[in-house]
Enzyme design. Structure first.
Site, PDB file in Angstrom:
ATOM      1  N   GLU A   1      -8.343  37.470  56.434  1.00  0.00           N
ATOM      2  CA  GLU A   1      -7.587  38.698  56.665  1.00  0.00           C
ATOM      3  C   GLU A   1      -6.541  38.516  57.759  1.00  0.00           C
ATOM      4  OE1 GLU A   1      -5.930  41.663  55.919  1.00  0.00           O
ATOM      5  OE2 GLU A   1      -7.883  41.968  55.011  1.00  0.00           O
TER       6      GLU A   1
ATOM      7  N   ASP B   1      -2.472  38.634  57.161  1.00  0.00           N
ATOM      8  CA  ASP B   1      -1.661  39.691  57.761  1.00  0.00           C
ATOM      9  C   ASP B   1      -0.545  39.125  58.623  1.00  0.00           C
ATOM     10  OD1 ASP B   1      -3.366  41.404  56.516  1.00  0.00           O
ATOM     11  OD2 ASP B   1      -4.355  42.132  58.319  1.00  0.00           O
TER      12      ASP B   1
ATOM     13  N   SER C   1      -4.770  44.224  50.923  1.00  0.00           N
ATOM     14  CA  SER C   1      -4.553  43.595  52.222  1.00  0.00           C
ATOM     15  C   SER C   1      -3.270  42.771  52.233  1.00  0.00           C
ATOM     16  CB  SER C   1      -5.721  42.669  52.573  1.00  0.00           C
ATOM     17  OG  SER C   1      -6.871  43.400  52.874  1.00  0.00           O
TER      18      SER C   1
ATOM     19  N   ASP D   1      10.060  52.130  40.700  1.00  0.00           N
ATOM     20  CA  ASP D   1       9.008  52.972  40.132  1.00  0.00           C
ATOM     21  C   ASP D   1       8.148  52.134  39.185  1.00  0.00           C
ATOM     22  OD1 ASP D   1       7.428  55.038  39.333  1.00  0.00           O
ATOM     23  OD2 ASP D   1       8.988  56.120  38.217  1.00  0.00           O
ATOM     24  N   VAL D   2       6.880  51.970  39.532  1.00  0.00           N
ATOM     25  CA  VAL D   2       5.960  51.169  38.730  1.00  0.00           C
ATOM     26  C   VAL D   2       5.306  52.090  37.703  1.00  0.00           C
ATOM     27  CG1 VAL D   2       3.923  49.698  38.774  1.00  0.00           C
ATOM     28  CG2 VAL D   2       5.573  49.603  40.665  1.00  0.00           C
TER      29      VAL D   2
ATOM     30  N   GLY E   1       7.202  58.276  38.547  1.00  0.00           N
ATOM     31  CA  GLY E   1       7.147  58.948  39.838  1.00  0.00           C
ATOM     32  C   GLY E   1       5.889  58.564  40.589  1.00  0.00           C
TER      33      GLY E   1
ATOM     34  N   ASP F   1       2.054  58.264  41.617  1.00  0.00           N
ATOM     35  CA  ASP F   1       0.753  58.274  40.953  1.00  0.00           C
ATOM     36  C   ASP F   1      -0.296  57.708  41.909  1.00  0.00           C
ATOM     37  OD1 ASP F   1       0.339  55.277  40.418  1.00  0.00           O
ATOM     38  OD2 ASP F   1       2.247  55.601  39.419  1.00  0.00           O
TER      39      ASP F   1
END
Length: 520
Positions: free
Chosen positions: A229, A233, A432, A473-474, A496, A498
């Site tokens: 992690e 990051d 992550s 927009d996916v 839009g 979701d």
């Protein structure tokens, strides 16, 4: 196992003027407000909310009345008191009994023994009315990182690395240039980063853009084995927010035997100059936390927003989640702090084609849904209502409460990321990975504003919901995961906003253009 004979308790004192925070946060965070960008200093926030000194003294006097040798520290704002007591002192103070609980102490299998109450605690009525809660006595700290990136064991393929993301999100060769711009990643649960791995990662993947190879500042512990992690990051925050001074902010929550978010909030309360952006990839299920604890942490997040700090949290990797009441009854399981109305929550996407970076679809692990605790903020009502009214297939209403805070707000790639750990390449996946990606782009937008003499963006959500055009927009992808053993899907991806991808993934050029149109 390591046994501790001491207990650390945090007394969260009630703050003044909490009812004013939402109004003030809206004023400095809504781009349509004449006060947009007029963030407060720590001193101004402290003057607004700090408890009366007489109340602080009264609580300290109560602790001292039990044992004069108890050591307590008060944060700058006076609204947290942290006391280190023996188990016997804590039992007398809280009129309860403590037991010993053995837990895994880290991701590497170490075990520790911690102390927690085994029956209800109580405090005098004159003190109880001055406190929100006593931390560090009830909840056994969560030692599993819900957003911990999973090693990706799929067959080798091209994968995702900084150049992939910089191309996909139109960052090109843009990097930060403002010397006052600072970003950070917050780490918990004994996650440490490797400076050697960071340098090797940048040498391997950073050749196409100017970049920094070292963390500017480490706050808290960073001695131990490097973690997936922490390395993920740092490596991606510094690749998307390239050339921007970066802080590694580590909170040793398990070492202190205290909820990590509370410890972190206390540290921020004590700090005058903070990074402008925090990327955070940790969380719990809402159900495991007390409403009082979450409400108080929300207040701390709100105070940080007032100071112009952007906080981004990963939405989790369990889709809509699933909680079984019994063998036949179940419901969706929202995550916290992902469900907090005072943070920006980042979901996950993936490329539609294994070997192409042209288009994205929702990742079915992407955490998202509706809180069971926090009402829906007005800045998202219109977008959420549109989804509820137009999506092709909604889950049964018994599984979620559509009137509550909905998340995620945005998303980014979350699959097939290459990182370096122990000087070796590893492929990982999860929201992550998406969170430092988006956080780095927000830092780049801050960089443009700072160079133009404008304030940083601060609390992002009103800006995001007023500017959906800044996102790809996916609209493709399978429903999010939920109770798969019971053949129950989560939420659909839609046009839009979701509850899988939020508004979608950010386009750098449109993000910066929108950020620059507001003076603040």
């Amino acid at each position: 196992a390591v046994v501790s004979t001491q207990s650390t308790g945090v007394l969260a004192l009630k703050q003044r003027n909490v009812e004013m925070l939402d109004h003030l946060l809206e004023a400095v965070s809504d781009p349509r407000s004449p006060k947009y960008g007029q963030h407060l200093t720590l001193e101004q926030v402290t003057a607004l909310v700090s408890p009366k000194q007489s109340d602080v003294h009264r609580v300290l006097a109560w602790v001292e009345s039990v044992n004069r040798e108890v050591k307590c520290d008060t944060v700058v704002s006076g609204d947290f008191i942290k006391c280190v007591l023996t188990v016997q002192q804590a039992e007398r103070l809280l009129e309860t009994e403590f037991g010993y609980f053995e837990k895994e102490g880290s991701l590497y299998g170490d075990r520790i023994v911690i102390t927690r109450v085994v029956k209800e605690y109580s405090v005098p009525e004159t003190v109880a009315r001055l406190l929100d809660f006593v931390g560090g006595v009830l909840r056994v700290p969560n030692t599993s990182n819900r957003q911990q990136p999973e090693p990706n064991m799929k067959d080798f393929r091209y994968g995702v690395h900084p150049d992939t993301l910089r191309k996909r999100y139109n960052v090109s060769d843009h990097v930060g240039t403002n010397p006052s711009n600072v970003q950070a990643t917050a780490q918990f649960l004994n996650q440490h980063y490797s400076a050697a791995d960071l340098k090797e990662f940048m040498g391997f993947f950073g050749k196409g853009f100017p970049h920094l190879t070292e963390i500017a500042k480490v706050v808290g512990p960073n001695k131990g084995k490097p973690g997936l992690e922490a390395n993920l990051d740092v490596q991606y925050l510094m690749s998307l927010g390239a050339n921007i001074s970066t802080v590694f902010w580590s909170t040793g929550g398990l070492h202190e035997k205290q909820e990590p978010f509370l410890e972190w909030a206390m540290a921020l309360t004590n700090t005058t100059d903070l990074p402008h952006v925090f990327s955070v990839s940790y969380g719990d299920v809402e159900r495991s936390l007390s409403p009082e604890y979450m409400t108080r942490i929300n207040t701390e997040f709100s105070k940080l927003g007032l100071r112009g700090i952007s906080i981004l949290f990963a939405s989790g990797d369990d889709g809509a989640g699933c909680h079984h009441f019994n063998d036949t009854a179940y419901t969706f399981e929202p995550q916290y702090p992902a469900s907090s109305p005072y943070v920006t929550t980042v979901g996950g996407t993936q490329f539609t084609n294994l070997f192409s970076d042209v288009n994205e679809e929702g990742n079915d692990i992407s955490g998202g849904g509706f809180s069971n605790q926090f009402t829906q903020p007005k800045w998202q009502v219109e977008a959420v209502q549109r989804y509820l009214n137009t999506t092709s297939k909604l889950p049964d209403a018994k599984y979620f409460n559509s009137k509550m805070r909905a998340y995620p707000d945005v998303s980014a790639m979350s699959d097939d990321f290459w990182i370096i750990i122990y000087r070796l390449l590893m492929n990982v996946a999860g929201t992550s990975a998406a969170t430092p990606t988006v956080a780095g782009l927000i830092s780049m937008a801050n960089d443009a504003r700072l160079n133009a003499g404008k304030p940083v963006l601060g609390f992002l959500n009103p800006f995001i919901y007023q500017n959906p055009q800044i996102f790809f927009d996916v609209t493709l992808g399978s429903p999010s995961q939920a109770c798969w053993l019971d053949d129950l899907d989560g939420y659909q991806v839609s046009d839009g906003w979701d509850p899988v991808t939020g508004f979608g993934s950010p386009d750098y050029n449109r993000l910066v253009a929108a950020a620059m149109q507001y003076y603040g």
